[in-house]
Motif scaffolding. Structure first.
Motif, PDB file in Angstrom:
ATOM      1  N   THR A  40       0.845  -1.185   0.000  1.00  0.00           N
ATOM      2  CA  THR A  40       0.000   0.000   0.000  1.00  0.00           C
ATOM      3  C   THR A  40       0.881   1.236   0.000  1.00  0.00           C
ATOM      4  O   THR A  40       1.908   1.282   0.675  1.00  0.00           O
ATOM      5  CB  THR A  40      -0.894   0.015   1.259  1.00  0.00           C
ATOM      6  OG1 THR A  40      -1.660  -1.191   1.285  1.00  0.00           O
ATOM      7  CG2 THR A  40      -1.836   1.200   1.251  1.00  0.00           C
ATOM      8  N   GLN A  41       0.466   2.249  -0.755  1.00  0.00           N
ATOM      9  CA  GLN A  41       1.216   3.501  -0.758  1.00  0.00           C
ATOM     10  C   GLN A  41       0.664   4.450   0.294  1.00  0.00           C
ATOM     11  O   GLN A  41      -0.539   4.507   0.527  1.00  0.00           O
ATOM     12  CB  GLN A  41       1.179   4.149  -2.139  1.00  0.00           C
ATOM     13  CG  GLN A  41       1.983   3.361  -3.143  1.00  0.00           C
ATOM     14  CD  GLN A  41       2.101   4.074  -4.473  1.00  0.00           C
ATOM     15  OE1 GLN A  41       1.360   4.997  -4.788  1.00  0.00           O
ATOM     16  NE2 GLN A  41       3.055   3.625  -5.268  1.00  0.00           N
ATOM     17  N   TYR A  42       1.583   5.187   0.919  1.00  0.00           N
ATOM     18  CA  TYR A  42       1.256   6.174   1.936  1.00  0.00           C
ATOM     19  C   TYR A  42       1.951   7.483   1.602  1.00  0.00           C
ATOM     20  O   TYR A  42       3.098   7.480   1.129  1.00  0.00           O
ATOM     21  CB  TYR A  42       1.738   5.716   3.316  1.00  0.00           C
ATOM     22  CG  TYR A  42       1.031   4.500   3.846  1.00  0.00           C
ATOM     23  CD1 TYR A  42      -0.028   4.630   4.734  1.00  0.00           C
ATOM     24  CD2 TYR A  42       1.419   3.217   3.466  1.00  0.00           C
ATOM     25  CE1 TYR A  42      -0.686   3.504   5.228  1.00  0.00           C
ATOM     26  CE2 TYR A  42       0.772   2.093   3.955  1.00  0.00           C
ATOM     27  CZ  TYR A  42      -0.273   2.243   4.836  1.00  0.00           C
ATOM     28  OH  TYR A  42      -0.926   1.140   5.321  1.00  0.00           O
ATOM     29  N   ASP A  86      -0.110  -0.353   7.853  1.00  0.00           N
ATOM     30  CA  ASP A  86      -0.103   0.889   8.629  1.00  0.00           C
ATOM     31  C   ASP A  86       1.063   0.929   9.617  1.00  0.00           C
ATOM     32  O   ASP A  86       1.685   1.980   9.798  1.00  0.00           O
ATOM     33  CB  ASP A  86      -1.407   1.062   9.413  1.00  0.00           C
ATOM     34  CG  ASP A  86      -2.594   1.449   8.559  1.00  0.00           C
ATOM     35  OD1 ASP A  86      -2.442   1.670   7.338  1.00  0.00           O
ATOM     36  OD2 ASP A  86      -3.699   1.542   9.131  1.00  0.00           O
ATOM     37  N   ALA A 146       4.185   1.900   7.887  1.00  0.00           N
ATOM     38  CA  ALA A 146       4.117   3.319   7.515  1.00  0.00           C
ATOM     39  C   ALA A 146       4.370   4.198   8.738  1.00  0.00           C
ATOM     40  O   ALA A 146       5.067   5.219   8.643  1.00  0.00           O
ATOM     41  CB  ALA A 146       2.761   3.636   6.900  1.00  0.00           C
ATOM     42  N   VAL A 171       0.426  11.319   8.058  1.00  0.00           N
ATOM     43  CA  VAL A 171       0.449  10.141   7.185  1.00  0.00           C
ATOM     44  C   VAL A 171      -0.962   9.859   6.698  1.00  0.00           C
ATOM     45  O   VAL A 171      -1.900   9.826   7.498  1.00  0.00           O
ATOM     46  CB  VAL A 171       0.995   8.901   7.932  1.00  0.00           C
ATOM     47  CG1 VAL A 171       1.073   7.701   6.998  1.00  0.00           C
ATOM     48  CG2 VAL A 171       2.340   9.200   8.566  1.00  0.00           C
ATOM     49  N   ARG A 172      -1.076   9.646   5.400  1.00  0.00           N
ATOM     50  CA  ARG A 172      -2.370   9.278   4.815  1.00  0.00           C
ATOM     51  C   ARG A 172      -2.152   8.193   3.770  1.00  0.00           C
ATOM     52  O   ARG A 172      -1.212   8.259   2.981  1.00  0.00           O
ATOM     53  CB  ARG A 172      -3.035  10.477   4.157  1.00  0.00           C
ATOM     54  CG  ARG A 172      -3.405  11.534   5.176  1.00  0.00           C
ATOM     55  CD  ARG A 172      -4.218  12.617   4.544  1.00  0.00           C
ATOM     56  NE  ARG A 172      -4.557  13.602   5.568  1.00  0.00           N
ATOM     57  CZ  ARG A 172      -5.767  13.816   5.996  1.00  0.00           C
ATOM     58  NH1 ARG A 172      -6.785  13.095   5.535  1.00  0.00           N
ATOM     59  NH2 ARG A 172      -6.010  14.745   6.884  1.00  0.00           N
ATOM     60  N   GLN A 173      -3.032   7.225   3.785  1.00  0.00           N
ATOM     61  CA  GLN A 173      -2.983   6.167   2.776  1.00  0.00           C
ATOM     62  C   GLN A 173      -3.422   6.744   1.436  1.00  0.00           C
ATOM     63  O   GLN A 173      -4.364   7.538   1.360  1.00  0.00           O
ATOM     64  CB  GLN A 173      -3.912   5.027   3.195  1.00  0.00           C
ATOM     65  CG  GLN A 173      -3.695   3.767   2.405  1.00  0.00           C
ATOM     66  CD  GLN A 173      -4.570   2.646   2.925  1.00  0.00           C
ATOM     67  OE1 GLN A 173      -5.706   2.525   2.525  1.00  0.00           O
ATOM     68  NE2 GLN A 173      -4.008   1.842   3.830  1.00  0.00           N
TER      69      GLN A 173
END
Length: 113
Positions: free
Chosen positions: A2-4, A89, A92, A109-111
């Motif tokens: 997943t990108q953050y 998470d 991240a 931080v946001r996904q």
């Protein structure tokens, strides 16, 4: 994976001496290097601080209007960002913590979806 997006607003930086900032550069560069070595780095950069060099594209009226300058007031300006691609998470959060420690100011931080 997943990108953050890990980022900070310029007003979060605070006032510091040139020497303080100079000491932070190598610390931040080391975290980016570690991200790259871990295969987690997508992109990282500071944002140019000159509001006069910015421009805005606004199509909310139904017609696209391009204007010179920043859209938001300076206190809402993004100062820098890092995009990472990690498993979860918790990972991240670990990287965001390392970035915050290296820079010396908070990171949000946001996904990316």
């Amino acid at each position: 994976m997943t990108q953050y997006l890990i980022y900070f607003n310029q007003q979060w930086v605070g006032d510091h001496s040139p020497e303080w900032f100079a000491a932070r550069g190598p610390l931040a560069n080391a975290v980016v290097s570690d991200l790259r070595d871990a295969g987690a780095l997508v992109f990282a950069a500071g944002v140019h601080e000159d509001d006069d060099a910015a421009f805005t594209a606004d199509a909310t009226s139904g017609t696209t209007v391009i204007t010179s300058g920043a859209f938001a007031p300076a206190e809402q300006r993004i100062g820098g960002l890092t995009i990472i691609d990690v498993a979860d998470d918790d990972t991240a959060k670990e990287w965001a913590g390392r970035i915050a420690e290296a820079c010396g100011w908070p990171q949000e931080v946001r996904q990316v979806s």
